[in-house]
Design an enzyme around this catalytic site. Structure first.
Site, short mmCIF file in Angstrom:
data_model
loop_
_atom_site.label_atom_id
_atom_site.label_comp_id
_atom_site.label_asym_id
_atom_site.label_seq_id
_atom_site.Cartn_x
_atom_site.Cartn_y
_atom_site.Cartn_z
N LYS A 1 90.14 46.59 -18.60
CA LYS A 1 91.53 46.23 -18.88
C LYS A 1 91.87 45.28 -18.00
CE LYS A 1 96.45 48.21 -18.40
NZ LYS A 1 97.03 49.53 -18.07
N SER B 1 100.38 50.67 -21.91
CA SER B 1 100.16 49.34 -21.48
C SER B 1 98.67 48.86 -21.76
CB SER B 1 100.54 48.80 -20.03
OG SER B 1 99.58 49.76 -19.22
N SER C 1 100.26 55.20 -19.89
CA SER C 1 99.55 53.95 -20.37
C SER C 1 97.99 54.19 -20.89
CB SER C 1 99.36 52.81 -19.35
OG SER C 1 100.80 52.11 -19.69
N1 GLN Z 1 105.64 52.86 -20.61
C1 GLN Z 1 105.60 53.04 -19.03
C2 GLN Z 1 106.22 51.85 -18.34
O1 GLN Z 1 106.39 51.06 -19.25
C3 GLN Z 1 104.25 53.28 -18.37
C4 GLN Z 1 103.25 52.21 -18.27
C5 GLN Z 1 102.13 52.71 -17.60
O2 GLN Z 1 101.57 53.61 -17.63
N2 GLN Z 1 101.49 51.74 -16.91
O3 GLN Z 1 106.25 51.54 -17.12
#
Ligand code: GLN
Length: 491
Positions: free
Chosen positions: A74, A149, A173
């Site tokens: 990532k 994400s 995410s």
């Molecule tokens: N969807 C959540 C956010 O937008 C989690 C994102 C994540 O776990 N990085 O913060």
């Protein structure tokens, strides 16, 4: 070749039926042929050089089980040899002078980096549409989001562009994109995996983890991914329980007598019928394997959304203050004075969701509102952890439920509605707030547009340091089901 699991590839490599160079060449060709926008940076020459080095190690007989296997990272993990953008224009041209601990651990294990994967900007999002470099497409249905994400990671593994990928999970995410793309992913206990070189979003929540086809593959990856790191101040020490362990040790453990807690809050209003059906069918399999189902309650589940969306932006506003156009990152071309330079660099470098969170975070931390919002949210965070404490161990051994209330939605469907995105995190946020390990396991398909099929993920939540147990439970399920072997036909 690409439908092999990491475990199978390891056998092929060690028995010299395939070379790392052949593997790298094969996957690089797939990456090139794909139009999912999952990869942001590739460098074939560099990848092939790493593969040649892995082949030499295997020939010497000094290589571990992961040697020669390709992995993609990532783009939130910094790398010396590839750009590291965190999906942001702010870091569009940034190359790190060092590797993240996770990246160097896998390199030491002999893994070969295939490239860097697209993600929501600074890991803020649930659909990968917040990337400054364009959305990623879901390989099961290119009209759908891959989740976020870590959307690039999930799409790459699902489309077999890489046998494994790293992801990070702050509020879901790893689990949610794994569910949306039909792969397996695990977020370890907070503090297990080093955050050194993982570009920070919300430091008290961010946790790296592996994403792959199977639970067994995730276990093999975790073996090399976890461990105390003195360069991360929140890394758990060996005394605290972060000891080197073999995460494959419970793969063969039978599930007879396992008590599975089903939180009523995870099966109530808002859960789509197709997701519920797939999750219930998975639970039936566990019963057949000898487990018992126990009804439990996690009463503060709904509060996880407001608590998370105060705490995470508060930490983000502080973490992202380092991007001032002075030290590194984007700097505006034209400005009149220092303040103007800050303003313009940040306005140009950050996308709308990141700016929104910086504003919310700054607001909840300011003098007059700190007690009303931030302190309240921290209290709720503790209560959420207490809810899990009351259930795990005494009433049940693990908790199961859906990862997300629906299957992947259409690209664009929620992109103008941040709150709709936030609500979709309902089943993943509390695990993160409590710092518990959680995983996503493919368990069927739901309905997409025009009769397409979109994957469903089963969530398994365990107690602190319970990763080996979770992986064992998921592995037993994957021995009697084949959802994890399904691959989309298009790349
Ligand atoms: N969807 C959540 C956010 O937008 C989690 C994102 C994540 O776990 N990085 O913060």
């Amino acid at each position: 070749m690409h439908n092999n699991t990491l475990k199978q590839l390891s056998v092929l490599l060690q028995s010299k039926q395939v070379s790392s160079t052949e593997l790298a060449t094969h996957y690089l060709a797939r990456v090139k042929a794909s139009n999912l926008n999952a990869f942001l940076h590739v460098d074939e020459a560099l990848t092939l050089a790493q593969a040649a080095a892995a082949d030499a190690r295997i020939a010497e007989g000094s290589a571990g089980p992961l040697a020669g296997i390709p992995i993609a990272h990532k783009d939130i993990f910094v790398t010396r040899d590839w750009r590291s953008t965190a999906g942001s224009k702010m870091l569009g041209n940034y190359t790190s002078p060092f590797d993240a601990t996770v990246v160097s651990k896998f390199a030491q294990a002999g893994m070969v980096t295939l490239g860097k994967l697209n993600c929501d900007e600074f890991a803020m999002g649930s659909s990968n549409e917040n990337s400054a470099f364009g959305a990623v497409r879901n390989p099961w249905d290119k009209l759908a989001v891959p989740g976020g994400s870590s959307g690039g990671s999930a799409a790459a593994v699902a489309a077999r562009l890489a046998p494994a990928a790293t992801g990070t999970d702050t509020g879901g995410s790893i689990r949610q994109p794994a569910a949306f793309c039909g792969i397996t992913g695990i977020k370890p206990t907070y503090g297990r995996v080093s955050r050194f070189g993982m570009i920070a979003f919300a430091s008290s929540l961010d946790q790296g983890g592996p994403m792959a086809q199977t639970a067994e593959d995730c276990a093999l990856l975790l073996n090399d991914m976890t461990g105390f790191d003195e360069r991360d101040s929140t890394s758990l020490t060996a005394e605290q329980g972060n000891v080197r362990e073999d995460y494959t040790r419970e793969l063969a453990t039978p599930l007879k007598g396992l008590r599975i807690g089903l939180p009523k809050e995870y099966f109530g209003e808002g859960l789509a019928a197709d997701v519920e059906q797939a999750v219930r069918a998975a639970l039936d399999e566990f019963v057949k394997l000898g487990a018992t189902l126990v009804d439990i309650s996690l009463p503060r589940t709904a509060l996880s959304i407001p608590a998370y969306y105060i705490i995470a932006p508060a930490e983000a506003s502080s973490n992202l203050s380092r991007f001032d156009g002075v030290r590194y990152g984007h700097r505006a071309e034209k400005y009149t004075n220092l303040n103007d330079m800050y303003k313009k660099s940040r306005a140009e470098g950050f996308g709308p969701e990141v700016q929104r969170r910086i504003m919310v975070g700054t607001y909840v931390l300011c003098h007059g509102y700190y007690d009303a919002y931030y302190v309240q949210a921290q209290k709720i965070r503790r209560m959420i952890a207490d809810d899990f404490k009351a259930a795990l161990g005494s009433v049940c051994d693990v908790i199961m439920g859906p990862v997300a209330p629906t299957v992947a939605w259409d690209l664009g469907a929620k992109s103008n509605d941040p709150v709709a995105n936030y609500l979709a995190d309902i089943y993943t946020l509390s695990t993160s707030l409590a710092g518990l390990p959680g995983m996503s396991v493919p368990c069927g398909f739901g309905q997409g547009e025009k009769n397409s099929k979109r994957p469903v993920g089963l969530q398994i939540i365990g107690n602190y340091f319970g990763e080996a147990k979770l992986l064992g439970i998921a592995h037993q399920y994957q021995q009697v089901t084949d959802w994890h072997t399904r691959a989309p036909s298009d790349i």
